[in-house]
Structures are given as structure tokens and as C-alpha cells.
Enzyme design. Sequence first.
Site, mmCIF file in Angstrom:
data_model
loop_
_atom_site.group_PDB
_atom_site.id
_atom_site.type_symbol
_atom_site.label_atom_id
_atom_site.label_comp_id
_atom_site.label_asym_id
_atom_site.label_seq_id
_atom_site.Cartn_x
_atom_site.Cartn_y
_atom_site.Cartn_z
ATOM 1 N N SER A 122 0.821 -1.216 0.000
ATOM 2 C CA SER A 122 0.000 0.000 0.000
ATOM 3 C C SER A 122 0.853 1.264 0.000
ATOM 4 O O SER A 122 0.404 2.308 -0.451
ATOM 5 C CB SER A 122 -0.934 0.012 1.212
ATOM 6 O OG SER A 122 -1.962 -0.932 1.015
ATOM 7 N N ASP B 217 -9.536 -3.422 2.100
ATOM 8 C CA ASP B 217 -8.271 -4.166 2.063
ATOM 9 C C ASP B 217 -8.144 -5.088 3.271
ATOM 10 O O ASP B 217 -7.791 -6.264 3.129
ATOM 11 C CB ASP B 217 -7.108 -3.165 2.033
ATOM 12 C CG ASP B 217 -5.755 -3.847 2.176
ATOM 13 O OD1 ASP B 217 -5.380 -4.602 1.265
ATOM 14 O OD2 ASP B 217 -5.074 -3.616 3.193
ATOM 15 N N ASP C 127 -5.627 1.053 -4.928
ATOM 16 C CA ASP C 127 -4.158 1.086 -4.943
ATOM 17 C C ASP C 127 -3.571 -0.253 -5.391
ATOM 18 O O ASP C 127 -2.443 -0.331 -5.835
ATOM 19 C CB ASP C 127 -3.618 1.508 -3.563
ATOM 20 C CG ASP C 127 -4.139 0.645 -2.434
ATOM 21 O OD1 ASP C 127 -5.111 -0.123 -2.638
ATOM 22 O OD2 ASP C 127 -3.582 0.733 -1.328
HETATM 23 ZN ZN LIG Z 1 -3.532 -1.004 0.013
#
Ligand SMILES: [Zn+2]
Length: 462
Positions: free
Chosen positions: A87, A267, A309
Site C-alpha cells: 500500500s 483491504d 491502490d
Molecule cells: Zn492497500
Amino acid sequence: MKKIFMMLLVFVLSLPICSIGSAFSPQSNTVTPPKNVILMVGDGMGVGQLEVASLFEHGKEGKLFLESLPQVALARTFSNNNSVTDSAAGGTALATGIKTNNGMLGVSPDGTEVDSILDLFKQHGKKVGVISTHMVVDATPAAFTSSVKNRWDGQPEIARQQLKNEVDVILGGGSHFFQPEQQGGVDLIKKYQEKGYTYVRNRSELKKYEGDKLLGLFHPSYMSFKLDRDDLESEEPNLIEMTKKAIEVLSKEDKGFFLMVEGARIDHASHATDLTSIWKETIEFDDTVKYVVNWANRDQETLVVVVADHETMGITLTEKLNVEALKKIGVSTTFIASQLKKKNHSEEYTTKSVRQAFKNFAHIELTDQQIHSFNQDIIRARGKVYSAFQTEWHIGSTISNYYHGGAINLENRTLGNTGGHSANMVPVFAYGKGASIFNGVINNTDIPKNIAHLMGYEMYRE
Ligand SMILES: [Zn+2]
């Protein structure tokens, strides 16, 4: 004489051409820059997560709101030193247009600090803000607001840089890193207040706020999963409430603004293969996209870009997925993990507590053998990547396997450094002024570059 006349003529002719060029450019064929840009990041949100959320919420033929946005692209997410990004590098690509190494934030691979798209907006006199359901000092919000070489030991420094950079609105979790114990005895929140920020700690304080410099930290660590907020009697605002307030604050002065909104816990739910939480977190994110796009539609001067992302855990909607059983689970795997009890002087959980937790929360009857394997898998994973999360991740994998979910297996999750991220391309959606620039298969780094291009700002070049 003739020469002087010619020089004068050239001078006079050149004057109106220059001024006409800039004064009338808004009416020319070139796109005028949006006044505001709202970048929305679903952390770990791949097409599998979208498919799961859509099916659980709206049925087979239903759709998420974000599917209605007019521009769609796919983004590749590899980092400078790995085909699978973490990330930090993923956030840095979205923030700065540079592919850096995993673990690095707001710096190029050689450690050089790089301005983010948020910095460029700030330098051009616009207001800026970041929101995350994660800690505000973690990867995605940090990539836009700070530069550190290592995300893991940089959090107190990130909190100081966010103050130094005068980010107008900061909302999310992570108050732990602003405390004197983390700040060498300095009360960083007090420092924010001295610089004109108002500090809010819960939903009602956030609602009442009416100023123009806002620090809102609603949890020492991550903000709670949507599934758990009732059980925890949480007073945290949700993602829409934070976004609503941020837009209200940033749009007050009419200068224009840049806002990054992160639905971070998609996530975390994906790492745990917690399909029920993936559903709830993705729907909260989608509802927030809807709020933002409706606001942009009224405003007519705003660009909205929705991205991820990276993808997490290769989440897949499988043929035999037991949707009804998964929808009946009322808490996250983090909550279930908190209910387990350890045996005396042992790393193993008691058979009774494991059996009861799976029965009560996931409606699954585990055999003694399955409980033994569950304990052994967790012990084997200790000391490996993200050790502290192994219990909740194994609970999620056990539930997902039982109800036929599709995801990266236990061993692959444990082997890598990202804890189960994948290199799958991620979807990009765009709406509003300048949105048509987002199409085709692009790189994650093209996202801030495209925004800078639309704004006429100069981005760092390698
Ligand atoms: Zn991430």
C-alpha cells in the site's frame, strides 16, 4: 525609423495575442481545469470485491453505483521493486506519479522526497484534505501528505509532516501516533490546536464543527469495521459523514480543493478473506461515491476519480459461494478473534472458545480435528508477515473455505511480504470535468499525472 516602427508593430501585435490567448482560453476547445478534484481510493478493491459486494447487496443483475460512472479504465499496479505492490508504493504511485519500492512513502526509490498531487494543489492556493478509515498516518493518506523512507517506523514523523504541510482537513483513525508517548513527550494534538486546528473525536463533535482547519481522529488505531460498529457501541462517524464534512469545509472559501477519500478497510477485510465485511465496506465506499458524484453534479466544476491502490487476496466470486450463509454473519473476523481464549501457558486457543466462536458468529460446527488444524496453522504463521493479524485472517479463511469463497490460499498469503496482495489490474472510474482523460489500460502513476495535466500543474519528472 522604419526599423523602430516595425519593432513597435511587432510589440503591439504581440500584446493582445498573449492576453487574448489566456483571457479566452476557457471558451476554446481545450478542456478548462476542474476547480476541485476528489480522488477516492478503495484500498485493495479489485473487480472481485466489487462483484461480491454487488451480488450480496443488489443480487445477480443489480449494480453498484460506481458502475454508472461514464469513464472506465484499468490500472496496472506493479511497484519499482516488485510485480506486487504494497500500500505504501501503491499510494505513492497514486499520489506522486512515481513507482517507488514497497515500504516507501512519498519518496523515489533513491529516497528523494517528491511532491504529491495534493502538494501541487496546495502550492497553487487550493485547499487540501485527506480522509481514511485506516490510520491517517498510514500508507494511502500518508503518501499524499508526507515523505518517509519507511512506512513502519515513520508514523510519528508523518503526523508531524501533516501539520507542517498544513493539510486543511485530516480525518480518520490513528490518534495513538499523535500522543506524547509517540512524539518524544510532545502533545502533537496541542500543536495542531496552536496552529488553528480544531480537534474532534467523535461523530457529534464532527457534525457540529464549522471552521476551516480540522483534525478529526476517531480511533487510536484503525476505525472499526462497519459490521462491528453497533456491537462496539462506536461513536465513530462513517465514511459518508466524514466526506460530507470535509467537502463542506474545503468548499467554503471558493478557492477550489483537492480531497483524497480512502475506504481503507476493504483491504483489511480482503486480507482476512472476510467476504461479509468486504460486502459491507465496499457498499459504504460505493454509497460515499454516490454522495460525492451527486455533489459534483450540482457543482459542475469537479472531477471525481475512483481508484484502487492494488487488489488484495485475489478475491473471486465462485460458483458455489454460499451467499445467504455469509450474509447472516453479523461481525468481522477481528471481532470473532477477540472472543477467543488462549490455553494457559500456550499459544493455542482453547478448543471450547474456538468451537463456540465459530458456532455463534459464523454458524459453523467445527470438528476437534478442524480446531486442532486451525490452531496449528496460526502457530505456523506466527513470526511471518503481519503476525499480529494471523488469528483473524485464519478465522476468515476457515469461514470462506467452509462457504466456498475464492481467494489466495493460506500458504501464499504467508509467503509474501504484502500478506496477500495481487498484481491483478484494478478498475478506475471517473466522472465530471476532465473525466474523459481516464480510459484504456493505464498505469497507476498516470492517475496523478492526468490530474496534474488537467490542472496545468507541473509534476516531478524522473
Ligand atoms: Zn492497500
